[in-house]
Write a protein that holds these residues in place. Structure first.
Motif, short mmCIF file in Angstrom:
data_model
loop_
_atom_site.label_atom_id
_atom_site.label_comp_id
_atom_site.label_asym_id
_atom_site.label_seq_id
_atom_site.Cartn_x
_atom_site.Cartn_y
_atom_site.Cartn_z
N LEU A 1 -2.78 0.67 7.89
CA LEU A 1 -4.00 1.28 7.37
C LEU A 1 -4.92 1.75 8.48
O LEU A 1 -6.14 1.76 8.33
CB LEU A 1 -4.73 0.28 6.46
CG LEU A 1 -4.00 -0.06 5.15
CD1 LEU A 1 -4.69 -1.21 4.44
CD2 LEU A 1 -3.94 1.17 4.24
N ALA A 2 -4.34 2.15 9.60
CA ALA A 2 -5.16 2.70 10.68
C ALA A 2 -5.70 4.07 10.27
O ALA A 2 -5.03 4.83 9.57
CB ALA A 2 -4.33 2.82 11.95
N PRO A 3 -6.91 4.40 10.70
CA PRO A 3 -7.44 5.74 10.42
C PRO A 3 -6.64 6.80 11.17
O PRO A 3 -5.97 6.50 12.17
CB PRO A 3 -8.88 5.67 10.92
CG PRO A 3 -8.86 4.60 11.97
CD PRO A 3 -7.84 3.60 11.51
N SER B 1 -8.19 6.10 1.09
CA SER B 1 -8.14 6.01 -0.37
C SER B 1 -9.41 5.36 -0.92
O SER B 1 -10.14 4.67 -0.21
CB SER B 1 -6.92 5.19 -0.81
OG SER B 1 -5.72 5.81 -0.42
N ALA B 2 -9.64 5.59 -2.20
CA ALA B 2 -10.81 5.00 -2.86
C ALA B 2 -10.77 3.48 -2.73
O ALA B 2 -9.72 2.85 -2.84
CB ALA B 2 -10.82 5.39 -4.34
N GLY B 3 -11.93 2.90 -2.49
CA GLY B 3 -12.04 1.46 -2.37
C GLY B 3 -11.90 0.92 -0.97
O GLY B 3 -12.07 -0.27 -0.74
N GLN B 4 -11.54 1.78 0.01
CA GLN B 4 -11.37 1.37 1.40
C GLN B 4 -10.31 0.28 1.57
O GLN B 4 -10.60 -0.84 2.00
CB GLN B 4 -12.71 0.90 2.00
CG GLN B 4 -13.77 1.96 2.06
CD GLN B 4 -15.08 1.49 2.68
OE1 GLN B 4 -16.12 2.11 2.50
NE2 GLN B 4 -15.03 0.39 3.42
N PRO B 5 -9.04 0.57 1.22
CA PRO B 5 -7.99 -0.43 1.41
C PRO B 5 -7.98 -0.97 2.84
O PRO B 5 -8.18 -0.23 3.80
CB PRO B 5 -6.71 0.36 1.11
CG PRO B 5 -7.15 1.43 0.17
CD PRO B 5 -8.52 1.82 0.63
N GLY B 6 -7.73 -2.26 2.94
CA GLY B 6 -7.75 -2.93 4.24
C GLY B 6 -8.99 -3.76 4.45
O GLY B 6 -9.02 -4.64 5.31
N ASP B 7 -10.04 -3.48 3.66
CA ASP B 7 -11.25 -4.29 3.75
C ASP B 7 -11.06 -5.58 2.95
O ASP B 7 -10.11 -5.73 2.18
CB ASP B 7 -12.46 -3.51 3.23
CG ASP B 7 -13.41 -3.10 4.34
OD1 ASP B 7 -13.59 -3.90 5.28
OD2 ASP B 7 -13.97 -1.99 4.28
N ASP B 8 -12.01 -6.51 3.11
CA ASP B 8 -11.91 -7.79 2.40
C ASP B 8 -12.18 -7.65 0.91
O ASP B 8 -11.83 -8.53 0.13
CB ASP B 8 -12.87 -8.81 3.02
CG ASP B 8 -12.36 -9.33 4.35
OD1 ASP B 8 -11.16 -9.61 4.46
OD2 ASP B 8 -13.16 -9.45 5.30
N THR C 1 0.83 -1.20 0.00
CA THR C 1 0.00 0.00 0.00
C THR C 1 0.87 1.26 0.00
O THR C 1 0.53 2.26 -0.64
CB THR C 1 -0.96 0.02 1.21
OG1 THR C 1 -0.21 -0.20 2.41
CG2 THR C 1 -2.01 -1.07 1.08
N ALA C 2 2.00 1.21 0.70
CA ALA C 2 2.90 2.36 0.69
C ALA C 2 3.46 2.61 -0.71
O ALA C 2 3.53 3.76 -1.17
CB ALA C 2 4.04 2.13 1.69
#
Length: 339
Positions: free
Chosen positions: A331-333, A50-57, A41-42
């Motif tokens: 990917l913490a908020p 980011s678009a798509g909510q990185p970190g989700d399934d 991700t970096a």
């Protein structure tokens, strides 16, 4: 099926045993392997916002008219594919559909990416893909094929839709943590894969996955993840970090397949397994939905303020991971979660 029925997890052997368990899991490749996501991700310049909510399934793309399109994909390590090509093909479908269900969605179609030395070498893997697609009722509609590869390799992607989301970034302090796992299976000969999906009526497979969007649409669950590589321990850590929260896991509340070592179970990849959070007043209703389909669902912990994922057993506690001190997915908020 496993040789013995499900049983509660035995209590860890005091504070020292609990600390040793946490340390062994922290060091295990199944847990540490997910840290590659932080590097990826970096390199791509992606973050939690980011678009798509990185970190989700699955990547989440809101539809203009309401609801969400979902995109997910899975690649498999060559050793796993070579060990059991047919099962790898089956998993190419199964784990993608689990990702879509974990988001509160229903899968629509799959595409595959296959490399093999020949069509003959690929045949068992392709047979597994086909069998799973037919069993789950989700078609393979295209992909990429190369029969001049040096070894068997497989990746599979999926498209789905959701009307109400379950997100891996939506857990809030004060919510209960529920583990829902189909224990009617057994471990595969190699790796830590617990499979309860083979030799099962297709209707059961499809209806079991349908529980997740039904829970989302009923407003009973809005946060969770499927239990993937890294098992309950690693999945809880991802859920905590992406939600900007901590999680306490009560190891004494875990339900294990008979004869299973707790350390192995905490890192295992079940064919049907989800960590979900719910408001305390909704937890019984959530568990009842799974119990009605003979799927084990138990409250195993609590979402907490902070950034620590902590194991508790027999009055003792041990830190498994603090994602603020040592980022996991990275990917913490920016702002921590509040109840």
């Amino acid at each position: 099926m496993s040789g013995a029925g499900p049983r509660p997890a035995p209590a860890a052997a005091g504070p020292e045993g609990l600390a040793a368990l946490a340390g062994a899991l922290r060091a295990h490749p199944s847990i540490r392997g997910k840290r590659a996501i932080a590097a990826a991700t970096a390199e791509l310049g992606l973050g939690a916002a980011s678009a798509g909510q990185p970190g989700d399934d699955a990547a989440v793309l809101p539809r203009p008219g309401g609801g969400y399109d979902l995109l997910a994909g899975e690649g498999f390590i060559p050793a796993f594919v070579a060990d059991d090509p047919w099962f790898a093909g089956w998993c190419g479908v199964m784990v993608n559909l689990s990702d879509i269900a974990a988001m509160g969605g229903r899968a629509v179609a799959l595409i595959d990416q296959v490399w093999a030395p020949s069509a003959e070498a690929a045949a068992p893997m392709m047979a597994g893909l086909r069998a799973a697609a037919e069993a789950y009722g989700v078609p393979v509609v295209g992909g990429h094929t190369n029969y001049a590869g040096r070894e068997l390799s497989l990746a599979v992607s999926v498209f789905g839709r959701a009307e109400a989301l379950i997100s891996g970034a939506a857990a809030r302090p004060g919510e209960t943590l529920i583990a829902a796992v189909d224990l009617r299976g057994a471990y595969r000969p190699s790796f830590d894969n617990f499979c309860a999906a083979l030799d099962v009526a297709p209707e059961r497979l499809r209806a079991d996955l349908a529980l997740l969007p039904e829970l989302a649409e009923a407003g009973l669950v809005r946060a969770g993840k499927d239990i993937s590589q890294g098992g309950i321990a690693g999945t809880a850590l991802m859920l905590a970090e992406c939600s900007g929260a901590g999680i306490d896991i009560d190891l004494d509340a875990l339900v294990l397949p008979g004869g299973t070592d707790p350390e192995r179970w905490l890192r295992s990849f079940p064919s049907f397994g989800f960590l979900l959070t719910a408001r305390p007043q909704d937890a019984a209703a959530v568990c009842a939905r799974f119990a009605a389909r003979d799927i084990s669902a138990t409250v195993i912990g609590t979402v907490t303020p902070g950034s620590a994922v902590t194991f508790r057993s027999g009055g003792a506690a041990a830190l498994f991971w603090d994602h603020a001190a040592t980022p996991y997915l990275g990917l913490a908020p920016k702002e921590p979660s509040h109840a």
